[in-house]
Every structure is written in structure tokens, then in C-alpha cells.
Design an enzyme around this catalytic site. Sequence first.
Site, PDB file in Angstrom:
ATOM      1  CD1 TRP A  62       3.330   2.312  -5.975  1.00  0.00           C
ATOM      2  CD2 TRP A  62       4.000   1.916  -8.066  1.00  0.00           C
ATOM      3  NE1 TRP A  62       2.649   3.166  -6.793  1.00  0.00           N
ATOM      4  CE2 TRP A  62       3.028   2.959  -8.087  1.00  0.00           C
ATOM      5  CE3 TRP A  62       4.547   1.504  -9.274  1.00  0.00           C
ATOM      6  CZ2 TRP A  62       2.625   3.590  -9.261  1.00  0.00           C
ATOM      7  CZ3 TRP A  62       4.136   2.129 -10.452  1.00  0.00           C
ATOM      8  CH2 TRP A  62       3.191   3.165 -10.438  1.00  0.00           C
ATOM      9  CD  GLN A 108      -2.687   5.352  -5.332  1.00  0.00           C
ATOM     10  OE1 GLN A 108      -1.868   5.286  -6.229  1.00  0.00           O
ATOM     11  NE2 GLN A 108      -3.992   5.467  -5.592  1.00  0.00           N
ATOM     12  CG  ASP A 143       0.141   8.074  -2.295  1.00  0.00           C
ATOM     13  OD1 ASP A 143       1.214   7.564  -1.945  1.00  0.00           O
ATOM     14  OD2 ASP A 143      -0.001   8.692  -3.361  1.00  0.00           O
ATOM     15  CD1 TRP A 190      -1.745   5.249 -10.307  1.00  0.00           C
ATOM     16  CD2 TRP A 190      -0.362   6.944 -10.819  1.00  0.00           C
ATOM     17  NE1 TRP A 190      -0.671   4.722 -10.999  1.00  0.00           N
ATOM     18  CE2 TRP A 190       0.182   5.742 -11.320  1.00  0.00           C
ATOM     19  CE3 TRP A 190       0.327   8.143 -11.028  1.00  0.00           C
ATOM     20  CZ2 TRP A 190       1.402   5.706 -12.004  1.00  0.00           C
ATOM     21  CZ3 TRP A 190       1.541   8.113 -11.708  1.00  0.00           C
ATOM     22  CH2 TRP A 190       2.071   6.904 -12.182  1.00  0.00           C
ATOM     23  NE  ARG A 235       2.231  11.848  -9.507  1.00  0.00           N
ATOM     24  CZ  ARG A 235       3.332  12.121 -10.223  1.00  0.00           C
ATOM     25  NH1 ARG A 235       3.236  12.340 -11.530  1.00  0.00           N
ATOM     26  NH2 ARG A 235       4.507  12.186  -9.645  1.00  0.00           N
ATOM     27  CG  ASP A 236      -1.178  12.942  -6.759  1.00  0.00           C
ATOM     28  OD1 ASP A 236      -1.607  11.915  -7.311  1.00  0.00           O
ATOM     29  OD2 ASP A 236       0.028  13.101  -6.474  1.00  0.00           O
ATOM     30  CB  ILE A 253      -0.987   0.062   1.187  1.00  0.00           C
ATOM     31  CG1 ILE A 253      -0.307   0.335   2.539  1.00  0.00           C
ATOM     32  CG2 ILE A 253      -1.808  -1.208   1.283  1.00  0.00           C
ATOM     33  CD1 ILE A 253      -1.291   0.679   3.650  1.00  0.00           C
TER      34      ILE A 253
HETATM   35  N1  DQQ Z   1       1.646   7.978  -5.446  1.00  0.00           N
HETATM   36  C1  DQQ Z   1       2.313   9.231  -5.575  1.00  0.00           C
HETATM   37  C2  DQQ Z   1       1.282  10.076  -6.244  1.00  0.00           C
HETATM   38  C3  DQQ Z   1       0.637   9.151  -7.203  1.00  0.00           C
HETATM   39  C4  DQQ Z   1       0.590   7.869  -6.440  1.00  0.00           C
HETATM   40  C5  DQQ Z   1       2.781   9.765  -4.258  1.00  0.00           C
HETATM   41  C6  DQQ Z   1       0.829   6.643  -7.268  1.00  0.00           C
HETATM   42  O1  DQQ Z   1       1.798  11.214  -6.889  1.00  0.00           O
HETATM   43  O2  DQQ Z   1      -0.654   9.565  -7.585  1.00  0.00           O
HETATM   44  O3  DQQ Z   1       3.297   8.762  -3.434  1.00  0.00           O
HETATM   45  O4  DQQ Z   1       0.757   5.481  -6.478  1.00  0.00           O
END
Ligand code: DQQ
Length: 546
Positions: A46, A38, A22, A81, A147-148, A20
Site C-alpha cells: 500500500w 485504489q 478498494d 483515496w 473519507r470515502d 490494489i
Molecule cells: N482504503 C480504506 C479507505 C481509504 C482507502 C479502506 C485508502 O478508508 O479511503 O480500505 O486506500
Amino acid sequence: TIVSSVYRTSYHFQPPHNWINDPNGPMYYKGIYHLFYQYNPKAAVWGNITWGHSVSTDMINWIPLDIALNPTKPFDIDGCWSGSATILPSLNKPVILYTGSNQEKHQAQNIAFPKNLSDPYLIEWIKPDEYNPVMSATGDINPAQFRDPTTGWMGSDGYWRVALGAEIGGVGMALLYKSKDFVRWERADKPLHSPRGSGMWECPDFYPVALEGKRGMETSLNSEDVKHVLKMSLGETHSDHYLLGRYDEEKDMFIQDNEEKEKNYRFWRRYDYGNFYASKSFFDAGKERRILWGWSNESDSKPDDIAKGWAGIQTIPRMVWLDENGKQLVQWPIKELESLRRKRVHFHDIELKAGGLLNIKGVKASQMDVDVEFELPSLEKAGPFDSLLALDPQVLCEKGNFSTQSGIGPFGLLVMTSLNKDELTAIYFKIFEAYDRHVVLMCSDQRRSSLRPELYLPVYGGFVDIDIEKERRISLRTLVDHSVVESFGGEGRTCMTARVYPAFLVTSKAYLHAFNNGSETIRILHLNAWNMAKPSINVAQDQFLI
Ligand code: DQQ
């Protein structure tokens, strides 16, 4: 395997197996806390990223649910993500915005809705094709660094906003997007904030904190009585930094306090000076508080993770508020954690002379909560603080160790200690005298935490911004949970999370000590250490919350 079970956490959040990272979309909705994260359903490394999902009524016990978001669409086929949840007040309905990576590894933001609002767990989520993706990397945006999305907030003009992390011309920033209906989004003319110098900003977070008191507030709130927090995660240093400032609605920009002073991003304050990344907060409307979740990565090797069959945990949810001094945030483990406290060992009014070591017996020192308050009778012997050499607290902590005497301190705790002390983790303070004030340094030193090979054994350091001349006391609370040592110094003003894997744990028990290796006597006003019970975390069960 043995290794898997001795280092596995008992009261920190993790799924039964696999990787795991985020925390995603945390929210409180109709009496239930949701945490997404995640998750690689296939391995302890990952990859194949999905959104794992669990629910809780206390953020301590968790029920595991089906994966909420799987890569199923062209716009997220390479992974679902990070992202956030927003509860749309007019519809009282939660929505998720998340990043999808497509076949070309281009990133875009997508929206997902609960399939069935009458399901209290919100198990199934749909990704409507008519809207997705809702934000694409156009123009100057690097599509591999886009992203994010944050939780949305609404301005007084009735438009929704979200920020997200992007890189433009090699510089990291928080871009701003606007929408009337939450499904059609447009990029604002200017970013929410873009200081020069740092690389990509991952997982931005943006929220108000009250100028006074600990009460949390709804993300859209803006007034004279709040400051705003802008947090960004910097990949190059794997660290979460925050800025305090104000949200200027007219300019639609975040304006940092003391902009001049804090230009160098390396010196921006951190939520946690240890292993803590990609954090995200949410407003808990049930208890009117803001809660912060963060991911703590493993510090062992990839083969270790594969052997363990799991990697990554979430730190204990922390309440977060603005310090009385208005210059920093304070974090404290949620009150609910205290429901796990069992047998207590208690000391009070104990003198710790120079070189003093207090063995604290009677607590299960690999699964405990320990809270200690030290009193400093005099600051006279504080060593000089060379402000030029001492810009980076981590470097200062690396230079010494828990046994190098230097005026006041080091004093603190030795945790996860073997019987003969060849393995230990030291969390301690040192006090220096600068030309106009005293400086408190806090260190968490993992260099001796294990004799096992191939581990990452860092030293963490941060300053504790308190008025030690006035207070004459400083507290330290440490949550030990097998491979986790999560510390809160100065009542939560400076936090440090470490991961440790002592070899002795496979065959023998852990010890706890308080120590003082400074040249001045100090006093333990009180020390409490509790055995911690093991909650039910993601263990399959037929029990239902409602
Ligand atoms: N983890 C990153 C993020 C992304 C995600 C930060 C991908 O930027 O969206 O740890 O697993």
C-alpha cells in the site's frame, strides 16, 4: 517467479502488477462498465495511492486504461483515496467524489469531471480548483478520519445527498452532506446514521433494495416498496457489515430495522464472512440490477507480495437483492461469469454415507466453478446448539474441523487439495438443534490450506439463515481461482471468500472432493463442476470496445 504465476488469479480482476485495494466509483455509463480501484503504481504494498481504471462490456473481460486520478494537487498530494461515481441525470454526465489526503494527512472530499464526454472510455479526469475540496473536516470532525463519499442520491426536495465515513469523539458514523448543484456541499444537522460503539466507518454504501424480486434500483429511489441498505467497513475487524432499514426523508436519516436487537455491531450481518472489504455497489441500468464489488486482500506475507509483484484482487461482481424473508441480502455471481464455463463434470443422486468421500475427477480443480446441492433425509441427529456459547459462528468453526463428527455434518467440499491431502481447504455445513429451530453453520477452514511458512491461515464462519426443516436441502457454490476460494452458501445467503497458497500447486495439480463426516447419510442431489476459461483481464491490447 513461479510463486507469482501459480497464485495469480485467472478470472478475478487484478491489474498486471502491484498493489490494489478498494473498488472505487463503479458505474455503467453509455453501455460501458467502469471500474476504478485504489492502486499503487510503484509497488506491491500500500502507498502512492491513485485511481486505477479499467472498462468492460461484460464485467468479465477488462481493458486497462491510464490512471484516472493521480495525486497532483495540494488537496490530494498524499493520495487519491476511495470514493464513488454519480451519474447526474439532468446532464447525463458522470462525476466522481473522492477523498484527497493532503501534506498534513488531513482528509477532504474532492470532485472530478470527465475531461471529454465524447471519449467513450472517459480516460481523462479533471479536478477543478474553483470547487475543491468540496467537503472539509470542520468543527468536531477528526480530519484524519473523514473519507470515502458514497454515490449521491436526490431527495424529493431536489437536493443531492452523499454520506461519508467519519469519526467524531472516537465514534464511527455516516455523516450526511447536501447540495443543490453537486459542487457546493453543506453538512446536514444530523448524521445519516450513528449507532454507538464502533470505531471509524470506512467506505459507507447506501442504496435501496426492492421488497420483492431481484430487480435492482437507481440509488435515489425511495418508496413504500423498498428497504434501504447501509453498509460500513470496520477497520478493526477488516469486515463489511450491513444494516437493513428505511430511509426517512423527513428526518433525513436511516432508521434501522430491529434497532434494539442488533445494537452490538459485532453481530451485524456481513456481506461476506471471509476476506472481503471496502466493498461498493452500483446500479446497472442496462440490466436493472445492483452489483457489488469487494476487495480481497492477500493472506500471504508482505515479502511474498513483493516477490509476487502483485497484491490484492477484486471478488467476482455479485448481484445483490433482498431475501424473501426481508431480513437479509442475497448475493450471487453475475450471470456473465457463466460464459467462462467450459468442460463440465456432473453427478446426481449420490449417497454420501457417514465418513463418505467422493473424488470428483476430470475437472481442473485450481480454476473452476463448482455448484452442489445436498439433501438431508433427517434432522433427528442434529447436535444441540448452545446459544450462549455459540454467538460467534467463527469461534464455532474454530472449535471443530471438517473431520470432527457432530450429528449432521460436517459435510461439504474439500478444494485445493493435494494428492495426499496434506494440504486442503474445507468448506462445509453443520446443523444444530436450538430450542425452537435448527441452526445451520457454514465454515471455510484454511488452517490446512498450505504447508508454506508465514501465511495467515484463518477459519471463517457464518450462520446460514434458511429454514432447513422445511427445505431439507442446502446448496454450496465455490469459485476456485488459484489463490481464491470464494463460496456462496444457501444460494448466496452466506458468503465467504478465502485466499490460499498451497505449496503443492508449484509442482502438481489440485483435487476436488465432496465429503460427509457426520453420522447421518446425506445425499448429493446434483453436483456440477466446470473448468473455467481465462478471460482477458487488463492485458494491453489494441482492440476497442466501440
Ligand atoms: N482504503 C480504506 C479507505 C481509504 C482507502 C479502506 C485508502 O478508508 O479511503 O480500505 O486506500
